[in-house]
Design a protein around this motif. Sequence first.
Motif, PDB file in Angstrom:
ATOM      1  N   PHE A   1      -6.392 -20.310 -18.179  1.00 47.89           N
ATOM      2  CA  PHE A   1      -5.880 -18.724 -17.924  1.00 47.89           C
ATOM      3  C   PHE A   1      -6.263 -17.803 -19.238  1.00 47.89           C
ATOM      4  O   PHE A   1      -5.749 -18.013 -20.163  1.00 47.89           O
ATOM      5  N   VAL A   2      -6.628 -16.472 -18.792  1.00 39.68           N
ATOM      6  CA  VAL A   2      -6.868 -15.427 -19.945  1.00 39.68           C
ATOM      7  C   VAL A   2      -6.365 -14.156 -19.447  1.00 39.68           C
ATOM      8  O   VAL A   2      -6.323 -13.875 -18.106  1.00 39.68           O
ATOM      9  N   LYS A   3      -5.865 -13.575 -20.461  1.00 41.13           N
ATOM     10  CA  LYS A   3      -5.588 -12.080 -20.280  1.00 41.13           C
ATOM     11  C   LYS A   3      -6.044 -11.437 -21.493  1.00 41.13           C
ATOM     12  O   LYS A   3      -6.445 -12.013 -22.540  1.00 41.13           O
ATOM     13  N   LYS A   4      -6.241 -10.153 -21.333  1.00 43.37           N
ATOM     14  CA  LYS A   4      -7.064  -9.269 -22.280  1.00 43.37           C
ATOM     15  C   LYS A   4      -6.340  -9.115 -23.702  1.00 43.37           C
ATOM     16  O   LYS A   4      -6.670  -9.321 -24.585  1.00 43.37           O
ATOM     17  N   ASP A   5      -5.052  -8.615 -23.349  1.00 43.68           N
ATOM     18  CA  ASP A   5      -4.172  -8.583 -24.760  1.00 43.68           C
ATOM     19  C   ASP A   5      -2.537  -8.632 -24.052  1.00 43.68           C
ATOM     20  O   ASP A   5      -2.316  -8.774 -22.874  1.00 43.68           O
ATOM     21  N   ASP A   6      -1.711  -8.442 -25.023  1.00 46.47           N
ATOM     22  CA  ASP A   6      -0.421  -8.623 -24.808  1.00 46.47           C
ATOM     23  C   ASP A   6       0.025  -7.363 -23.966  1.00 46.47           C
ATOM     24  O   ASP A   6       1.356  -7.711 -23.148  1.00 46.47           O
TER      25      ASP A   6
ATOM     26  N   GLU B   1     -16.563 -13.768 -12.872  1.00 48.63           N
ATOM     27  CA  GLU B   1     -16.985 -12.710 -12.053  1.00 48.63           C
ATOM     28  C   GLU B   1     -17.213 -11.499 -12.906  1.00 48.63           C
ATOM     29  O   GLU B   1     -16.580 -11.233 -13.675  1.00 48.63           O
ATOM     30  N   SER B   2     -18.487 -10.912 -12.766  1.00 49.43           N
ATOM     31  CA  SER B   2     -18.871  -9.955 -13.714  1.00 49.43           C
ATOM     32  C   SER B   2     -17.649  -9.006 -14.149  1.00 49.43           C
ATOM     33  O   SER B   2     -17.800  -8.399 -15.170  1.00 49.43           O
ATOM     34  N   LYS B   3     -17.357  -8.348 -13.230  1.00 42.06           N
ATOM     35  CA  LYS B   3     -16.281  -7.246 -13.428  1.00 42.06           C
ATOM     36  C   LYS B   3     -15.037  -7.436 -14.361  1.00 42.06           C
ATOM     37  O   LYS B   3     -14.774  -6.956 -15.313  1.00 42.06           O
ATOM     38  N   LEU B   4     -14.623  -8.846 -14.034  1.00 37.99           N
ATOM     39  CA  LEU B   4     -13.381  -9.123 -14.896  1.00 37.99           C
ATOM     40  C   LEU B   4     -13.868  -9.520 -16.244  1.00 37.99           C
ATOM     41  O   LEU B   4     -13.314  -9.492 -17.252  1.00 37.99           O
ATOM     42  N   TYR B   5     -15.020 -10.327 -16.216  1.00 41.22           N
ATOM     43  CA  TYR B   5     -15.876 -10.519 -17.686  1.00 41.22           C
ATOM     44  C   TYR B   5     -16.013  -9.445 -18.258  1.00 41.22           C
ATOM     45  O   TYR B   5     -15.322  -9.618 -19.530  1.00 41.22           O
TER      46      TYR B   5
ATOM     47  N   TYR C   1     -14.426  -6.725 -18.297  1.00 39.91           N
ATOM     48  CA  TYR C   1     -12.974  -6.024 -18.476  1.00 39.91           C
ATOM     49  C   TYR C   1     -12.232  -6.896 -19.866  1.00 39.91           C
ATOM     50  O   TYR C   1     -11.897  -6.503 -20.829  1.00 39.91           O
ATOM     51  N   LEU C   2     -12.593  -8.276 -19.739  1.00 40.59           N
ATOM     52  CA  LEU C   2     -11.860  -9.158 -20.697  1.00 40.59           C
ATOM     53  C   LEU C   2     -12.275  -8.968 -22.032  1.00 40.59           C
ATOM     54  O   LEU C   2     -12.063  -8.991 -23.206  1.00 40.59           O
ATOM     55  N   THR C   3     -13.923  -8.704 -22.060  1.00 40.30           N
ATOM     56  CA  THR C   3     -14.617  -8.876 -23.360  1.00 40.30           C
ATOM     57  C   THR C   3     -15.164  -7.413 -23.883  1.00 40.30           C
ATOM     58  O   THR C   3     -15.299  -7.500 -25.130  1.00 40.30           O
ATOM     59  N   ARG C   4     -14.987  -6.381 -23.206  1.00 39.66           N
ATOM     60  CA  ARG C   4     -15.405  -5.146 -23.748  1.00 39.66           C
ATOM     61  C   ARG C   4     -14.228  -4.547 -24.453  1.00 39.66           C
ATOM     62  O   ARG C   4     -12.975  -4.811 -24.163  1.00 39.66           O
ATOM     63  N   GLY C   5     -14.560  -3.930 -25.384  1.00 39.25           N
ATOM     64  CA  GLY C   5     -13.533  -2.765 -26.138  1.00 39.25           C
ATOM     65  C   GLY C   5     -12.893  -3.727 -27.120  1.00 39.25           C
ATOM     66  O   GLY C   5     -11.622  -3.645 -27.308  1.00 39.25           O
TER      67      GLY C   5
END
Length: 964
Positions: free
Chosen positions: A903-908, A954-958, A960-964
């Motif tokens: 399970f992964v989220k970008k940030d809090d 999937e590329s869109k989520l990947y 989103y999670l990794t950019r920025g």
Amino acid sequence: MDDSIRHLNDSLSWGFIDRHQESLDPYKPKLLVNNRDTGDYILTPLLEELRQCRSFTFSVAFITESGLAVLKSQLADLHAQGIVGRILTSHYLNFNHPKIFRELLKITNVEVRLTELSGFHAKGYLFEHSRHSTIIMGSANLTAAALKTNYEWNVKLTSFEHGGLLGQFHEEFDKAWQSAIPLTTEWIEAYQVLYEEVRKANKKMKAVVPLLPENANPYNAFVHIEPNRMQQQALQNLSALRSSGAARGLVISATGTGKTYLSAFDVKNAAPRRMLFVVHREQILKQALSDYRKIIGGPESDFGIYSGNRRDAQAKYLFATVQTIAKPEHLVQFAADDFDYILIDEVHKAGAASYLSVIQHFTPKFLLGMTATPERTDSFNIYELFHYNIAYEIRLQEALEEDMLCPFHYFGVTDYMRNGELLDDPSQLSLSEKELRVNYLMEKVEYYGYSGEKVRGLIFCSRMAEANELSHLLNARGYRTAALTGTDNAEERERHVRQLEQGELQYLLTVDIFNEGIDIPSVNQVIMLRQTKSSIVFIQQLGRGLRKHDSKEFVTVIDFIGNYKNNYMIPIALSGDRSQNKDNIRRHMKDTSYIKGVSSINFEEVARQQIFKSISGSNLTAFKLLREAYTDLKHRLNRVPLLFDYVENNSLDPLIFADEFPSYYHFLLKVKEPVPSLSQQEQQYLTMLSGEVLNGKRRHEILLLDMLLGQGTVPKQAYVERLREDGCRVGIDTLDSVMRVLSMEFFNEQTRKKYGTLPIVQLNDDQSYSFYPVMQEALQQQGYFKQLVSDLIQTAFLKNEQYDCKSTMTLYKKYSRKDASKLLNWDKDGSSTIFGYKIKNGTCPIFVTYKKHENVGASTKYQDEFINSEVLQWSTRSRRTLASEEVKLILDADREGIELHIFVKKDDAEGLEYYYLGQANYDGKSAVESTMSDENGNSIPVVHMNLVLEHAVESKLYGYLTRG
């Protein structure tokens, strides 16, 4: 064998030998097609590859402005990263307009060459990455239609450096590239001459259109204007409405979809003795009169104006401004029944006293209201005014899908940055900085361009002073512009609009006076230089360019995005999503394929991150916003909405009520709705169902509750059979988990205080399910309680449609630690003890916050990072070594029969829920013991390892999670 090569081998086997071969998705050969039903477009993987590549090569015979436009923001981001590409094209069949070659020259990180190869018709796109290349080949040229709407076949293939097909592509391309000539301004000028000669020759070959006879009435000579599909349906609905005896009706139709023509067709059908058309601007009035004459025909004397100095009070078809006719001295000139049919344009304004005085004065046989935006922030009920009769409704997305509007390409562009920082208020810049900002703005405007021969643009500013100052600065640079503000009279506005239409002006700068009530179909560029404070105003301003016109193929919308708190409204406005759900809004930023037709939505990366920041930092569920949405829906329905109504009417996400209140019932109490009183136990039951069932994440509880409401008692075997019919898993562990949830045994003590301790459902000795007696009694004695429970269950069924009942959890959906505990069939909620991960019952959920908050303690700031979309480099808890029991269990998970769930989220800022990325396996060789510092600077052990996902992200989520 290298893992990447092994994965590619598996993919090639899947694609060319055995489709049952397991293979990671990114490497699979794929047939790319455009499918508007699924939202799959050739454009999507092309943009994804472009976003991640290190260089790119295109070979395309045909390029259109619209096709290039959909790539421009991504090309701008690549330019900022120093990434370059090549495009090989031609002037084959003189298809490519000279302007497209000028547009290509603007993109300085792309080298363009022109081949003279006879019959050049190649269509291939090559993207080079760090370890592999991707080739997209097939039928699609670089046109928006080919990439989004046409029926095209293209194959996407992955190859490593020594791949034979890749080598052939390079060999053939390089041969053509070496013999091609560079694109230059001089070449374009020579081509322009040739292009014009060919176009003139083609015009001579076309049939000459017969001229009208002298003195013929152009409005009676032909009836070429036919109702479009929307208008045909609306006309049928209006006719049926009148046949039912209704005296009023409301049409809600997006700007540019032909509301005025629709009303003219309906007036022609209704054939009233006399008609009154009420508008709020004289300019609209004159255009409406002209449109009506085209549709209805008849002598000019039948059509009259009641506004300004004109008083054609006896005209059969009278067009009046509300400012004039609403005055008592004018209203008194008309009898209440003078008009059989009255139309109110822009009827969302009808709560004003002037409109109400007109509506209350007359008694027509039929009153029609028309608007693009019925939503209001005051308490006035537009729907009630029209007796809740919505004759027809079509919003922006549907209108685009029906090809009723001019396509648009929206570009979210970063505003001017001072010393690398975005500004809250550009008006605070010094004069020299304002000059620099104007240079920057116009550089972006020129880069993104416009469709057609001449720019006809509207620039929306935040203040009158800014509009005047910017117009002055632009004129000093050679642009032809004028500023219009609320202080300018109607004649001045009309004069400047005429100048824009005739090409004497390039831009009109304004604040809010052109949000509505202005019709300039030839506008081909809309520039937004103000923060978005209202999604309604955003769509109104966007709509200024959406009317079709022969001079343009699309409209360019350039939105300069600064450091504004309200940036989250941009994806809300573009998507039409009124759920106020942050995850939905983030999804509309990650994936813009919801936009239909050849239109596109594009964000430069810095602007994209500003919007994500705004989404995270905003309070979308403030009580004021929820109350406004509730009031609007209540007005529309003429009753208190149920949860189901919010879904059916694309309004608030019902889960918001569960997040912000114990239940929807408690929200109704908060808005002082006089609902029946419920006992504390009944309220606790609603709180539990709202928190645990409404989200629809597991169908099992929903289904059992629904069966019990209908049958009273449900044999366990009948329940199991129904689950099987619905394709749900029916293991003993799952059935036991369902009972632990509905009996309250699953929850910890703190949660049981909120939900109560009494069960909702019990399993009887005869292996049948029934409601617990207290619940059963409440359902029997309290009809309102039963209505709320039934509504909640039916809404949960709707929410459950997005989840896969066959799987424990659904890929890429979001889950909390408590959700994971429940769905992994743990006996108790483990959310308070899971922390980063926990091994229990043969499962190990692993929760990763990808971007750690800067205040996170040193001993918990783990180095979790995606190596690629299939491999997550993950760290155990601190103070763990390779000899730790829990570490050994994870390393031996396959042999120990332990499922690792990631399970992964970008940030809090995303709250308590994480994206589920599926199961993973330890790669068998990467585990390494290392050290990290604790809060006191002491070294403590930690173990790092690579976990290989069973499904590549999937590329869109990947992204989103990794950019920025």
